[in-house]
Design a protein around this motif. Sequence first.
Motif, mmCIF file in Angstrom:
data_model
loop_
_atom_site.group_PDB
_atom_site.id
_atom_site.type_symbol
_atom_site.label_atom_id
_atom_site.label_comp_id
_atom_site.label_asym_id
_atom_site.label_seq_id
_atom_site.Cartn_x
_atom_site.Cartn_y
_atom_site.Cartn_z
ATOM 1 N N SER A 286 0.831 -1.205 0.000
ATOM 2 C CA SER A 286 0.000 0.000 0.000
ATOM 3 C C SER A 286 0.864 1.253 0.000
ATOM 4 C CB SER A 286 -0.920 0.000 1.225
ATOM 5 O OG SER A 286 -1.816 -1.101 1.193
ATOM 6 N N ALA A 287 1.958 1.212 0.761
ATOM 7 C CA ALA A 287 2.887 2.351 0.768
ATOM 8 C C ALA A 287 3.507 2.540 -0.616
ATOM 9 C CB ALA A 287 3.964 2.135 1.824
ATOM 10 N N MET A 288 3.862 1.444 -1.279
ATOM 11 C CA MET A 288 4.446 1.560 -2.605
ATOM 12 C C MET A 288 3.454 2.149 -3.608
ATOM 13 S SD MET A 288 7.520 0.726 -2.315
ATOM 14 C CE MET A 288 8.560 -0.043 -1.068
ATOM 15 N N LEU A 289 2.177 1.853 -3.442
ATOM 16 C CA LEU A 289 1.170 2.463 -4.317
ATOM 17 C C LEU A 289 1.113 3.970 -4.109
ATOM 18 C CD1 LEU A 289 -1.783 -0.102 -4.210
ATOM 19 C CD2 LEU A 289 -0.348 0.482 -6.168
ATOM 20 N N LEU A 290 1.290 4.416 -2.873
ATOM 21 C CA LEU A 290 1.325 5.852 -2.626
ATOM 22 C C LEU A 290 2.571 6.480 -3.251
ATOM 23 C CD1 LEU A 290 0.059 6.155 1.063
ATOM 24 C CD2 LEU A 290 -1.206 6.553 -1.047
ATOM 25 N N HIS A 291 3.706 5.792 -3.163
ATOM 26 C CA HIS A 291 4.907 6.284 -3.857
ATOM 27 C C HIS A 291 4.645 6.391 -5.361
ATOM 28 C CE1 HIS A 291 7.428 6.311 -0.398
ATOM 29 N NE2 HIS A 291 7.532 5.005 -0.269
ATOM 30 N N LEU A 292 4.027 5.354 -5.937
ATOM 31 C CA LEU A 292 3.746 5.359 -7.373
ATOM 32 C C LEU A 292 2.792 6.493 -7.732
ATOM 33 C CD1 LEU A 292 4.002 4.073 -10.156
ATOM 34 C CD2 LEU A 292 2.166 2.490 -9.523
ATOM 35 N N ALA A 293 1.806 6.733 -6.870
ATOM 36 C CA ALA A 293 0.883 7.837 -7.110
ATOM 37 C C ALA A 293 1.629 9.169 -7.139
ATOM 38 C CB ALA A 293 -0.195 7.864 -6.025
ATOM 39 N N ALA A 294 2.610 9.316 -6.256
ATOM 40 C CA ALA A 294 3.403 10.553 -6.231
ATOM 41 C C ALA A 294 4.183 10.727 -7.522
ATOM 42 C CB ALA A 294 4.343 10.541 -5.031
ATOM 43 N N VAL A 295 4.766 9.637 -8.026
ATOM 44 C CA VAL A 295 5.533 9.712 -9.273
ATOM 45 C C VAL A 295 4.614 10.070 -10.436
ATOM 46 C CG1 VAL A 295 6.931 8.401 -10.899
ATOM 47 C CG2 VAL A 295 7.278 8.098 -8.446
#
Length: 530
Positions: A286-295
């Motif tokens: 879930s944290a990685m999805l937030l990182h991806l959303a930021a990118v």
Amino acid sequence: METVEDVRPRTGKRPALPPLRVVALLLALVCAGIGAVGLATADRGIERRSTVVAGVPLELARPAGTTGRLPAVVVAHGLAASRQLMRGFADTLARRGYAVELVDLAGHGASTARLPGAGDGPAADARLDRDLDVAVGHLRAMPWVDAARIGLLGHSMGAAAVLRYATAHPEIRATVSISQGPTSQAARPRNLLLLAGGLEFAGFRDGALGALRSAYPQARTGVTYGDPRAGTARRAVIVPGVEHVGVLFHPRTHREVATWFDGSLGGSAAGTPLQVGVRPVRRAGSAMLLHLAAVLGFGAIASAVLRRLPAPGRERRRVPLPLALGIPAGAVLAAVPVMAVVPRGLLPLAVAAPIAGFFGVVGVLLLGTARLTGRIGVANHGGGSARTATLGAAVVLVALTVVSFAVPAQLGWAHAVPVGPRAWALLPITACAAAFFGGIEALCGGYGRRAAIMIHAWIAAGALAGLGVAALVGAASSFILLVAPLLAALLVWQGVQAAALRAARAPAWLTAVVGGVLLAWPIAVTMPIT
């Protein structure tokens, strides 16, 4: 009346496809929504609280609605990690009826204590033993913990620490060692499970099998030997398809861990509601999805922030492509031996000084060579009001970059708040990283979007290769090879951000500062304090 079909070719245009930036923004919103829901529900069924005992940061998790005395497990992370990276084990075990205590070892996470020798040597061993002793003692003192049923789990440096501690404390009923490497102590702890990833360096895989065979010389992986009731149980498993960090999130790892503790500690307490599903990736994923959303969303946000800035009045002359590709190769080769002479104690963080020095030297050489070719210059972005607007945009984009990394990381997989000497060490690391990205922008100036992306990717790949060479030839710690995936991810992340900023016609220095903060922040908050 006979009608004639009109067969003339249609001249109308096809509906335009949505701009790529709009698609990226929509995907960012989807990823952000899924990630936020995943993190918001990650603790469902678990009670969690944090505390600091004798200077050791601890996080205690247990199943909600506990009515009996619970078996318990202390979980220790590896070098340059923190308790956040190990939360998946707390999630798995707490839902099976265990109390789980995650510990930030000295020099890591929220701990401001110094780790001697970056984890190597007797002084470091003594400090890690002391931290584990604090964690075990705190866990035993809980009235709802069965003090006779305590186990340990550790990864990498933490694996070596729990093996050593369990050997010296035979009251520890079971130990799980993940990626500990070669050791001579593995035959002595009670009920030992050894795990390693199939894609790890051979030393980690051989270490697991060697430790098993030190007790059972003809043993094979995947087979359990001995009797858990007598404390002689041993098992080694090579988890396929995963490397040093990925092994922590593989379902096979979590099933093996849960089964081992169930068999060695007697399972969960009576009256404890069990939720036995294994979901090791939920929190970190879930944290990685937030990182991806930021990118994905960075381009749209950067465009909105920078839309009122005046276009540059003067474009740079571009560096010829052979030089743009050749200069970085020479800069990387020149920077590799520099890592060997950078004083290890220059910064209070292990490995950070050589890494920062490497990126700083490459950046200075790129900037200097571009200057000597006469093809670097500062574009005119207007007068005082324009400069003020640019500085304001820089502040916003830097803050966005920090939040995009720090918030998901803190919630999902890494301690991301600088504590103790990390705060001031962040400044020189940022300066070196910004010089590196400034050098990249100096060589990309004047090129079109695709060519600039190619040059950026070439330099980033060359830098990673240079770090690998430095580690292999002994110019830098081999630990760099283990953090290389993190550095690679950050370089890709900045590659996307740099492309978006170039499209928004941001000044090169702004791109360099944003990239410097993005690369420096994870280094400053993860490398251990020494």
